[in-house]
Design an enzyme around this catalytic site. Structure first.
Site, PDB file in Angstrom:
ATOM      1  CB  VAL A  63      30.547  43.688  54.295  1.00 55.55           C
ATOM      2  CG1 VAL A  63      31.292  44.191  53.659  1.00 55.55           C
ATOM      3  CG2 VAL A  63      30.037  42.480  53.092  1.00 55.55           C
ATOM      4  CG  ASN A  89      33.326  47.477  45.246  1.00 56.34           C
ATOM      5  OD1 ASN A  89      32.728  47.466  43.923  1.00 56.34           O
ATOM      6  ND2 ASN A  89      34.194  46.569  45.508  1.00 56.34           N
ATOM      7  CB  SER A 143      24.077  46.048  39.368  1.00 56.50           C
ATOM      8  OG  SER A 143      24.110  45.919  38.295  1.00 56.50           O
ATOM      9  CE1 TYR A 156      25.534  41.246  42.114  1.00 51.84           C
ATOM     10  CE2 TYR A 156      23.620  42.279  39.987  1.00 51.84           C
ATOM     11  CZ  TYR A 156      25.081  41.578  40.644  1.00 51.84           C
ATOM     12  OH  TYR A 156      26.330  42.549  40.402  1.00 51.84           O
ATOM     13  CB  ALA A 158      16.239  39.864  45.268  1.00 49.56           C
ATOM     14  CB  SER A 159      20.822  41.961  46.749  1.00 53.38           C
ATOM     15  OG  SER A 159      21.893  41.714  45.354  1.00 53.38           O
ATOM     16  CE  LYS A 160      25.478  44.335  43.228  1.00 49.94           C
ATOM     17  NZ  LYS A 160      26.480  45.104  44.074  1.00 49.94           N
TER      18      LYS A 160
HETATM   19  N1  LIG Z   1      31.713  42.981  36.822  1.00 48.60           N
HETATM   20  C1  LIG Z   1      30.255  44.034  36.441  1.00 48.60           C
HETATM   21  O1  LIG Z   1      29.926  43.975  35.599  1.00 48.60           O
HETATM   22  C2  LIG Z   1      29.166  44.592  38.120  1.00 48.60           C
HETATM   23  C3  LIG Z   1      28.587  45.128  37.317  1.00 48.60           C
HETATM   24  C4  LIG Z   1      27.117  45.774  38.150  1.00 48.60           C
HETATM   25  C5  LIG Z   1      27.939  46.097  39.523  1.00 48.60           C
HETATM   26  N2  LIG Z   1      28.582  45.187  39.832  1.00 48.60           N
HETATM   27  C6  LIG Z   1      28.790  45.696  41.465  1.00 48.60           C
HETATM   28  O2  LIG Z   1      30.202  45.845  41.605  1.00 48.60           O
HETATM   29  C7  LIG Z   1      30.831  45.586  42.836  1.00 48.60           C
HETATM   30  C8  LIG Z   1      32.562  44.911  42.698  1.00 48.60           C
HETATM   31  O3  LIG Z   1      32.155  44.173  41.745  1.00 48.60           O
HETATM   32  P1  LIG Z   1      33.670  43.219  40.742  1.00 48.60           P
HETATM   33  O4  LIG Z   1      32.834  43.165  39.511  1.00 48.60           O
HETATM   34  O5  LIG Z   1      34.695  43.924  41.023  1.00 48.60           O
HETATM   35  O6  LIG Z   1      33.661  41.536  41.144  1.00 48.60           O
HETATM   36  P2  LIG Z   1      34.763  41.114  42.496  1.00 48.60           P
HETATM   37  O7  LIG Z   1      34.762  39.968  42.363  1.00 48.60           O
HETATM   38  O8  LIG Z   1      35.828  41.606  41.709  1.00 48.60           O
HETATM   39  O9  LIG Z   1      34.913  42.366  43.423  1.00 48.60           O
HETATM   40  C9  LIG Z   1      34.577  41.406  44.476  1.00 48.60           C
HETATM   41  C10 LIG Z   1      35.177  41.861  46.068  1.00 48.60           C
HETATM   42  O10 LIG Z   1      34.604  41.703  46.766  1.00 48.60           O
HETATM   43  C11 LIG Z   1      35.085  40.925  48.127  1.00 48.60           C
HETATM   44  N3  LIG Z   1      34.203  40.862  48.585  1.00 48.60           N
HETATM   45  C12 LIG Z   1      33.174  38.974  48.009  1.00 48.60           C
HETATM   46  N4  LIG Z   1      32.646  39.017  49.622  1.00 48.60           N
HETATM   47  C13 LIG Z   1      32.408  40.090  50.225  1.00 48.60           C
HETATM   48  C14 LIG Z   1      32.130  39.713  51.605  1.00 48.60           C
HETATM   49  N5  LIG Z   1      31.435  39.069  52.279  1.00 48.60           N
HETATM   50  N6  LIG Z   1      32.407  41.017  52.221  1.00 48.60           N
HETATM   51  C15 LIG Z   1      34.565  41.434  51.908  1.00 48.60           C
HETATM   52  N7  LIG Z   1      34.142  41.548  50.509  1.00 48.60           N
HETATM   53  C16 LIG Z   1      33.507  40.712  50.198  1.00 48.60           C
HETATM   54  C17 LIG Z   1      35.304  40.063  46.683  1.00 48.60           C
HETATM   55  O11 LIG Z   1      36.954  39.832  47.362  1.00 48.60           O
HETATM   56  C18 LIG Z   1      36.452  40.532  45.891  1.00 48.60           C
HETATM   57  O12 LIG Z   1      37.746  42.010  46.302  1.00 48.60           O
HETATM   58  C19 LIG Z   1      30.027  44.292  43.221  1.00 48.60           C
HETATM   59  O13 LIG Z   1      28.733  44.890  44.017  1.00 48.60           O
HETATM   60  C20 LIG Z   1      28.893  43.963  42.450  1.00 48.60           C
HETATM   61  O14 LIG Z   1      27.869  43.321  42.141  1.00 48.60           O
HETATM   62  C21 LIG Z   1      30.074  44.426  39.108  1.00 48.60           C
END
Ligand SMILES: NC(=O)c1ccc[n+]([C@@H]2O[C@H](COP(=O)([O-])OP(=O)(O)OC[C@H]3O[C@@H](n4cnc5c(N)ncnc54)[C@H](O)[C@@H]3O)[C@@H](O)[C@H]2O)c1
Length: 251
Positions: A63, A89, A143, A156, A158-160
């Site tokens: 992305v 996502n 997030s 993180y 800042a981005s969220k």
């Molecule tokens: N797990 C948590 O506690 C939590 C809390 C709040 C928000 N989030 C957000 O949820 C979303 C999903 O995270 P997750 O927890 O499932 O983590 P995860 O690491 O299991 O999944 C993230 C996925 O994004 C993919 N990815 C990374 N860089 C990429 C890129 N440049 N282009 C395309 N794909 C890419 C990875 O390969 C991975 O499959 C994220 O945006 C994360 O910030 C997660």
């Protein structure tokens, strides 16, 4: 939830919340395009959906690369004729947990590139297509860290906060064009990303759980339910909103 035959792209669909979301869309009869920088994992997600009677394909997309986002959406439209739902996502955390003065340039640039610029690219290209076809729905994965302060996590955070702002601003712009844009704000949720945070110290899990009134971490499929609902017609008067799923942490 009525998602039958909806054409849905999910970025970061190879793991965690993205994989659970792709599978739930598949379960509800959507045609799922599982995209991830890791093609093998995206393919595993698509295979699991197809094996349980759904319809899915996998595509490699980083992305952070505008041309790859353009071709993800162009390929989808070429194959299916439209894009009904875009779930932005894909996201990463920083490699180090350091205060602002010590936050590394690498963490800053990498996290902003994926979590903020990546979401901007996906929003920009998806909205262009939704304008052409007369509507659509988008869900950004922000997030709790995009609503509240969090220490040792500047890029993180800042981005969220940016994802929440982009969600609201774009929703304002496109309400009259039949394009709804919302965000989910998960708290700590079981995934590879959380595992990375927990690996910082052996008692990290217990420390974090003390801040969660429900006393446990979230599950990826619990976040997926909210994403599918926000994407579906069932929430058709909702736009520009954030839905917090955090077991009460924000209280
Ligand atoms: N797990 C948590 O506690 C939590 C809390 C709040 C928000 N989030 C957000 O949820 C979303 C999903 O995270 P997750 O927890 O499932 O983590 P995860 O690491 O299991 O999944 C993230 C996925 O994004 C993919 N990815 C990374 N860089 C990429 C890129 N440049 N282009 C395309 N794909 C890419 C990875 O390969 C991975 O499959 C994220 O945006 C994360 O910030 C997660």
């Amino acid at each position: 939830m009525n998602l039958e035959n909806k054409i849905v792209i999910i970025t970061g669909a190879g793991s965690g919340i993205g994989a659970a979301t792709a599978k739930l869309f598949g379960h509800h009869g959507a045609k799922v395009i599982a995209s991830d920088i890791n093609l093998k994992n995206a393919q595993n997600t698509a295979d699991a959906i197809n094996a349980s009677g759904g319809k899915a394909s996998a595509i490699k997309t980083d992305v952070t690369q505008f041309e790859e986002v353009e071709s993800l959406i162009a390929n989808t439209v070429k194959e299916y004729g439209r894009l009904d739902v875009m779930v932005n996502n894909a996201g990463i955390g920083g490699k180090h947990q350091l205060k602002t003065a010590d936050h590394t340039h690498d963490d800053w640039h990498n996290v902003i590139a994926v979590n903020q610029t990546g979401v901007f690219y996906c929003m920009k290209v998806a909205i262009k297509q939704m304008l052409v076809q007369g509507g659509g729905s988008m869900v950004n994965v922000a997030s709790l860290a995009g609503l509240k302060a969090s220490g040792n996590n500047l890029s993180y955070s800042a981005s969220k906060f940016a994802v929440v702002g982009m969600t609201k601003s774009a929703a304002l712009e496109y309400g009259r064009k039949n394009i709804r844009i919302n965000a989910v704000c998960p708290g700590f949720t079981h995934s590879a990303l959380l595992d990375q945070l927990l690996s910082v110290s052996p008692d990290m899990a217990n420390k974090l759980k003390r801040f969660i009134p429900m006393g446990r971490f979230g599950e990826a499929d619990e976040i997926a339910e909210a994403i599918c609902w926000l994407a579906s017609e069932n929430s058709k008067f909702i736009t520009g909103q954030t839905l917090t799923l955090d077991g009460g942490t924000s209280l």
